[in-house]
Design an enzyme around this catalytic site. Structure first.
Site, PDB file in Angstrom:
ATOM      1  N   ASP A  55       0.865  -1.177   0.000  1.00  0.00           N
ATOM      2  CA  ASP A  55       0.000   0.000   0.000  1.00  0.00           C
ATOM      3  C   ASP A  55       0.905   1.231   0.000  1.00  0.00           C
ATOM      4  O   ASP A  55       1.324   1.704  -1.055  1.00  0.00           O
ATOM      5  CB  ASP A  55      -0.901  -0.096   1.244  1.00  0.00           C
ATOM      6  CG  ASP A  55      -2.003   0.938   1.283  1.00  0.00           C
ATOM      7  OD1 ASP A  55      -1.959   1.865   0.463  1.00  0.00           O
ATOM      8  OD2 ASP A  55      -2.897   0.838   2.128  1.00  0.00           O
ATOM      9  N   PHE A  91      -9.891  -0.254  -0.701  1.00  0.00           N
ATOM     10  CA  PHE A  91      -9.595  -1.277   0.294  1.00  0.00           C
ATOM     11  C   PHE A  91     -10.096  -2.620  -0.217  1.00  0.00           C
ATOM     12  O   PHE A  91     -11.253  -2.752  -0.588  1.00  0.00           O
ATOM     13  CB  PHE A  91     -10.254  -0.928   1.628  1.00  0.00           C
ATOM     14  CG  PHE A  91      -9.747  -1.758   2.765  1.00  0.00           C
ATOM     15  CD1 PHE A  91      -8.541  -1.460   3.377  1.00  0.00           C
ATOM     16  CD2 PHE A  91     -10.468  -2.857   3.204  1.00  0.00           C
ATOM     17  CE1 PHE A  91      -8.051  -2.243   4.411  1.00  0.00           C
ATOM     18  CE2 PHE A  91      -9.986  -3.644   4.246  1.00  0.00           C
ATOM     19  CZ  PHE A  91      -8.779  -3.334   4.849  1.00  0.00           C
TER      20      PHE A  91
HETATM   21  P1  IMP Z   1       1.821  -0.564   3.765  1.00  0.00           P
HETATM   22  O1  IMP Z   1       2.874  -0.553   4.850  1.00  0.00           O
HETATM   23  O2  IMP Z   1       1.058   0.744   3.739  1.00  0.00           O
HETATM   24  O3  IMP Z   1       2.369  -0.917   2.413  1.00  0.00           O
HETATM   25  O4  IMP Z   1       0.734  -1.620   4.189  1.00  0.00           O
HETATM   26  C1  IMP Z   1       0.903  -2.963   3.998  1.00  0.00           C
HETATM   27  C2  IMP Z   1      -0.035  -3.761   4.851  1.00  0.00           C
HETATM   28  O5  IMP Z   1      -1.266  -3.073   5.108  1.00  0.00           O
HETATM   29  C3  IMP Z   1      -0.415  -5.022   4.118  1.00  0.00           C
HETATM   30  O6  IMP Z   1       0.493  -6.066   4.390  1.00  0.00           O
HETATM   31  C4  IMP Z   1      -1.813  -5.302   4.644  1.00  0.00           C
HETATM   32  O7  IMP Z   1      -1.734  -6.038   5.839  1.00  0.00           O
HETATM   33  C5  IMP Z   1      -2.375  -3.923   4.945  1.00  0.00           C
HETATM   34  N1  IMP Z   1      -3.213  -3.431   3.818  1.00  0.00           N
HETATM   35  C6  IMP Z   1      -2.923  -2.423   2.978  1.00  0.00           C
HETATM   36  N2  IMP Z   1      -3.921  -2.225   2.078  1.00  0.00           N
HETATM   37  C7  IMP Z   1      -4.851  -3.161   2.368  1.00  0.00           C
HETATM   38  C8  IMP Z   1      -6.127  -3.496   1.770  1.00  0.00           C
HETATM   39  O8  IMP Z   1      -6.606  -2.903   0.785  1.00  0.00           O
HETATM   40  N3  IMP Z   1      -6.785  -4.532   2.347  1.00  0.00           N
HETATM   41  C9  IMP Z   1      -6.307  -5.234   3.421  1.00  0.00           C
HETATM   42  N4  IMP Z   1      -5.133  -4.947   3.995  1.00  0.00           N
HETATM   43  C10 IMP Z   1      -4.401  -3.924   3.473  1.00  0.00           C
END
Ligand code: IMP
Length: 191
Positions: free
Chosen positions: A105, A154
């Site tokens: 994300d 999401f």
């Molecule tokens: P980041 O550190 O912002 O890249 O977030 C990564 C983590 O956030 C992922 O491993 C997921 O656990 C959670 N995450 C991010 N986007 C989503 C989504 O759309 N659905 C469910 N979990 C998400």
């Protein structure tokens, strides 16, 4: 075929599409690591289904390990500060590591994990991510094996949860009753 729960709004990637993509990525990994043993490191909990399916598409010599992390911040947005809840069982010094993530994300979680793993002296570290949200990525990440791009929404299913639910869905989907207007953050509970 599994019935689609009422709360599911739209299936973005079907089980068949995911498996077909995994077969392609696994073939790339088999080719790239020919003659070398790769150590796949899955990031729990989200990557547990991905790891299991990927494992069955791989034919080369591979080993598996897992890390569990939790990020500080709101339930649906990471702050980039990651707590390691379960560390690796194996020593990765001199190993060829592939870090396997469900979704990138902001990229902050992966960025933290990459720095953490590189400090342990592996021979190489590459990244596999099934999904990424390019509009959200805040750091420059080298994703070597990439499944699909998702819009800034999401998503749940295929290991991804909302409040620990929906991980068991064999596809990736959006939820009904979720206001996606705030940068993909969930601001309402699904019906
Ligand atoms: P980041 O550190 O912002 O890249 O977030 C990564 C983590 O956030 C992922 O491993 C997921 O656990 C959670 N995450 C991010 N986007 C989503 C989504 O759309 N659905 C469910 N979990 C998400």
């Amino acid at each position: 075929m599994q019935e689609v729960p009422e709360e599911i709004e739209q299936v973005l990637f079907s089980s068949e599409e995911i498996q077909a993509r995994l077969a392609v990525l696994a073939a790339e990994i088999d080719r790239d690591y020919h003659g070398r043993s790769a150590l796949l490191v899955g990031v729990l909990k989200g990557a547990f289904i991905l790891m299991a399916d990927l494992a069955r598409h791989l034919h080369g010599q591979v080993e598996f390990d897992f890390m569990a992390v939790s990020s500080y911040g709101s339930a649906t947005q990471t702050s980039g500060v990651v707590r390691i809840m379960k560390d690796l069982d194996l020593d990765i010094a001199g190993r060829h590591v592939i870090l396997v993530e469900d979704i990138v994300d902001s990229g902050l979680t992966l960025n933290y994990l990459l720095r953490n793993l590189r400090a342990r002296g592996p021979a190489s570290v590459e990244v596999m991510a099934l999904l990424s949200k390019p509009d959200q990525i805040r750091v420059d990440l080298p994703i070597r094996y990439h499944g699909f791009t998702v819009p800034n929404v999401f998503v749940v299913g295929y290991g991804l949860d909302y409040d620990e639910r929906y991980r068991n869905l064999p596809y990736v989907a959006t939820l009904r009753g979720v206001d996606q207007s705030l940068d993909g953050r969930v601001i309402a509970r699904p019906v």
